[in-house]
Design a protein around this motif. Sequence first.
Motif, PDB file in Angstrom:
ATOM      1  N   UNK A  74       0.835  -1.201   0.000  1.00  0.00           N
ATOM      2  CA  UNK A  74       0.000   0.000   0.000  1.00  0.00           C
ATOM      3  C   UNK A  74       0.870   1.251   0.000  1.00  0.00           C
ATOM      4  N   UNK A  75       0.325   2.318  -0.578  1.00  0.00           N
ATOM      5  CA  UNK A  75       0.992   3.621  -0.531  1.00  0.00           C
ATOM      6  C   UNK A  75       0.349   4.508   0.537  1.00  0.00           C
ATOM      7  N   UNK A  76      -0.579   3.936   1.297  1.00  0.00           N
ATOM      8  CA  UNK A  76      -1.312   4.701   2.310  1.00  0.00           C
ATOM      9  C   UNK A  76      -0.391   5.090   3.471  1.00  0.00           C
ATOM     10  N   UNK A  77      -0.534   6.325   3.926  1.00  0.00           N
ATOM     11  CA  UNK A  77       0.193   6.804   5.103  1.00  0.00           C
ATOM     12  C   UNK A  77      -0.800   6.978   6.240  1.00  0.00           C
ATOM     13  N   UNK A  78      -0.555   6.319   7.349  1.00  0.00           N
ATOM     14  CA  UNK A  78      -1.480   6.369   8.484  1.00  0.00           C
ATOM     15  C   UNK A  78      -1.597   7.793   9.036  1.00  0.00           C
ATOM     16  N   UNK A  79      -2.813   8.160   9.440  1.00  0.00           N
ATOM     17  CA  UNK A  79      -3.043   9.478  10.026  1.00  0.00           C
ATOM     18  C   UNK A  79      -2.596   9.533  11.483  1.00  0.00           C
ATOM     19  N   UNK A  80      -2.674   8.384  12.170  1.00  0.00           N
ATOM     20  CA  UNK A  80      -2.334   8.347  13.601  1.00  0.00           C
ATOM     21  C   UNK A  80      -1.031   7.595  13.816  1.00  0.00           C
ATOM     22  N   UNK A  81      -0.290   8.031  14.824  1.00  0.00           N
ATOM     23  CA  UNK A  81       0.963   7.360  15.152  1.00  0.00           C
ATOM     24  C   UNK A  81       0.675   5.996  15.784  1.00  0.00           C
ATOM     25  N   UNK A  82       1.551   5.067  15.508  1.00  0.00           N
ATOM     26  CA  UNK A  82       1.361   3.706  16.010  1.00  0.00           C
ATOM     27  C   UNK A  82       1.509   3.657  17.532  1.00  0.00           C
ATOM     28  N   UNK A  83       0.669   2.878  18.171  1.00  0.00           N
ATOM     29  CA  UNK A  83       0.749   2.679  19.619  1.00  0.00           C
ATOM     30  C   UNK A  83       1.727   1.542  19.900  1.00  0.00           C
ATOM     31  N   UNK A  84       2.974   1.902  20.177  1.00  0.00           N
ATOM     32  CA  UNK A  84       4.001   0.882  20.411  1.00  0.00           C
ATOM     33  C   UNK A  84       3.770   0.136  21.719  1.00  0.00           C
ATOM     34  N   UNK A  85       3.081   0.797  22.657  1.00  0.00           N
ATOM     35  CA  UNK A  85       2.830   0.166  23.959  1.00  0.00           C
ATOM     36  C   UNK A  85       1.952  -1.076  23.805  1.00  0.00           C
ATOM     37  N   UNK A  86       1.043  -1.065  22.809  1.00  0.00           N
ATOM     38  CA  UNK A  86       0.169  -2.220  22.600  1.00  0.00           C
ATOM     39  C   UNK A  86       0.992  -3.450  22.238  1.00  0.00           C
ATOM     40  N   UNK A  87       1.913  -3.303  21.289  1.00  0.00           N
ATOM     41  CA  UNK A  87       2.749  -4.433  20.882  1.00  0.00           C
ATOM     42  C   UNK A  87       3.581  -4.951  22.044  1.00  0.00           C
ATOM     43  N   UNK A  88       4.070  -4.043  22.869  1.00  0.00           N
ATOM     44  CA  UNK A  88       4.860  -4.447  24.036  1.00  0.00           C
ATOM     45  C   UNK A  88       4.012  -5.265  25.007  1.00  0.00           C
ATOM     46  N   UNK A  89       2.765  -4.829  25.210  1.00  0.00           N
ATOM     47  CA  UNK A  89       1.876  -5.562  26.121  1.00  0.00           C
ATOM     48  C   UNK A  89       1.556  -6.949  25.565  1.00  0.00           C
ATOM     49  N   UNK A  90       1.314  -7.020  24.245  1.00  0.00           N
ATOM     50  CA  UNK A  90       1.020  -8.316  23.627  1.00  0.00           C
ATOM     51  C   UNK A  90       2.233  -9.242  23.711  1.00  0.00           C
ATOM     52  N   UNK A  91       3.414  -8.706  23.454  1.00  0.00           N
ATOM     53  CA  UNK A  91       4.643  -9.497  23.516  1.00  0.00           C
ATOM     54  C   UNK A  91       4.898  -9.988  24.936  1.00  0.00           C
ATOM     55  N   UNK A  92       4.661  -9.099  25.893  1.00  0.00           N
ATOM     56  CA  UNK A  92       4.848  -9.479  27.301  1.00  0.00           C
ATOM     57  C   UNK A  92       3.873 -10.596  27.689  1.00  0.00           C
ATOM     58  N   UNK A  93       2.630 -10.494  27.196  1.00  0.00           N
ATOM     59  CA  UNK A  93       1.641 -11.532  27.470  1.00  0.00           C
ATOM     60  C   UNK A  93       2.043 -12.861  26.877  1.00  0.00           C
ATOM     61  N   UNK A  94       2.622 -12.836  25.666  1.00  0.00           N
ATOM     62  CA  UNK A  94       3.096 -14.072  25.033  1.00  0.00           C
ATOM     63  C   UNK A  94       4.232 -14.689  25.820  1.00  0.00           C
ATOM     64  N   UNK A  95       5.168 -13.851  26.246  1.00  0.00           N
ATOM     65  CA  UNK A  95       6.327 -14.343  27.005  1.00  0.00           C
ATOM     66  C   UNK A  95       5.901 -14.977  28.324  1.00  0.00           C
ATOM     67  N   UNK A  96       4.860 -14.433  28.921  1.00  0.00           N
ATOM     68  CA  UNK A  96       4.350 -14.977  30.182  1.00  0.00           C
ATOM     69  C   UNK A  96       3.375 -16.131  29.946  1.00  0.00           C
ATOM     70  N   UNK A  97       3.193 -16.482  28.653  1.00  0.00           N
ATOM     71  CA  UNK A  97       2.300 -17.572  28.253  1.00  0.00           C
ATOM     72  C   UNK A  97       0.877 -17.388  28.776  1.00  0.00           C
ATOM     73  N   UNK A  98       0.408 -16.153  28.650  1.00  0.00           N
ATOM     74  CA  UNK A  98      -0.968 -15.870  29.053  1.00  0.00           C
ATOM     75  C   UNK A  98      -1.925 -16.481  28.023  1.00  0.00           C
ATOM     76  N   UNK A  99      -3.120 -16.882  28.419  1.00  0.00           N
ATOM     77  CA  UNK A  99      -4.062 -17.519  27.488  1.00  0.00           C
ATOM     78  C   UNK A  99      -4.378 -16.615  26.298  1.00  0.00           C
ATOM     79  N   UNK A 100      -4.681 -17.249  25.155  1.00  0.00           N
ATOM     80  CA  UNK A 100      -5.000 -16.493  23.940  1.00  0.00           C
ATOM     81  C   UNK A 100      -6.199 -15.579  24.154  1.00  0.00           C
TER      82      UNK A 100
END
Length: 587
Positions: free
Chosen positions: A385-411
Amino acid sequence: MPQHPGRSPGNARPAAAVSAMDSLSGVGPRQARERLGARSPGARAPATPWARFSAWLECVCVVTFDLELGQALEKSSICYLSFPDSHSGCLGDTQFSFRIRQCGGQRSPWSTDNRHYDSEAPVSLQRESAHYFGYVYFRQVKDSSVKRGYFQKSLVLVSRLPFVRLFQALLSLIAPEYFEKLVPCLEAVCNEIDQWPAPVPGKTLNLPVMGVVLQVHIPSRMDKPESSPLKQCGQEALMPAPLVLTSVHELDLFRCLQPVLTHVQMLWELMLLGEPLVVLAPSPTVSSEIVLALTSCLQPLKFCCDYRPYFTIHDSEFKEFTTRTQAPPNVVLGVTNPFFIKTLQHWPHILRVGEPKMSGGLPKQVKLKKPSRLKTLDTKPGLYTAYTAHLRRDKALLKRLLKGLQKKRPAGVLTALLRRHLLELTQSFIIPLEHYMASLMPLQKSITPWKTPPQIRPFHQDDFLCSLEHAGPQLTCILKGDWLGLYRRFFKSPNFDGWYRQRRKEMAHKLEALHLEAICEANIETWMQGKSEVEVVDLVLKLREKLVRAQSHHLPVKEETLQRAQLYIETVIGSLPKDLQAVLHPP
């Protein structure tokens, strides 16, 4: 209701709920699809034996692939959509879903139960009036007795309800049994479904089928977002214990979107703006799940564009969607055939995903790529895509998801985290629109009983954009970016048009309800003094019309107000001469 080929309409029993598209049967695919497209007038009155079945399903289809008669299936999209194409290589059992446009014919008017369901259900879960959903259970196993060498058959549930979780669970119970025992098993299941209570929003229901009880909660507009209102419904009397479904419609969002988590916010914007998007996946299961997950990202806002969880080159709308003589339509297409890369190269956004693979903690993510890097052969996974996002990415969300995976939290926990993030993002975007829309409603004190109520003021986009400075999404969302630019593009999308029409309709209904309440709170005897018979008769007719509209459109009016309106009508008629009373009182 399609008839089973072995029976005449006059003696149709449970098999009447089975549309057999088996290529060896007496019912041709074209006939079957025409039956899907248009029910004959009066074919199913509310009192008929299949009324309860029809509250959940349109029909059940059995589709068999026949090597010799394959060409006979060309005129029916539903047949092709019921099978993975040759590029998928699906062996064993596969589940997926599709969505098709209703073809031709006169659409049957909604029954009272259906209208009640739509008035109480969330807008994103209302019945589809112009489309059918198909929920597929496909089995492909080696079979030396078949010329092709494989047993290939699909069981398909066709419905207007977007209850993907419920119907997938139902198929996983009945399809394996059907493939072993065939039609008698299906007849029994259809009879059981015909005993189910209607899907009433806000209710928790027990749905018995094949010795199992499915327990589900039908979502209501009154449910709070992210609430889990499923309560045990007479479980002590149920043996065996029910199979509890936590949702009738929500998929495992984290699992479905795992290859695109780094771009989930950009994809949310594309869905919000109703941008044309192709999802090229390795199987119908992956394509349909990603498309359904993406279109659900806007909840509680309804996705008002077209979407096809699984689409093939044999679909009747193939030419319509692939033409280059006009701009791509506002559609999200899920496909598995790489041929679409060539035919849809002019589409602005193409998401290519491979087989799900784990890379450390977070699943391997597709990369953002320019459309010019798209190749017709051997296209690598990526979001082109050539689309440019209007909003900045929420990096904290990815960190929380990664942390949940590392702790083997349920899907389920990770899905809840992702769904909450998208819900809060949508709410932050939509709340300023809701507040501005509410300001267009006439004040209640301006609504008087004996005058036509004032009009809802028009929506002025510039006025709304000016209001964002002090009442914008920044009040509830920490994300920075070009919110104004996002709103401006949103105004041009089908999603804004759908939202605005729905809200304006609700406000008009509220205005009607307030006007009826104002009339019922007024002193009718005082008003009648000095009025001519013509004026009094006119009031009776208008009150009756308002009463009928309030009941037929399920206006937000209290029952006591409706009763008082009926009493007013009787009072006014009673003041008229006997000959007029006889005219105004129905026999």
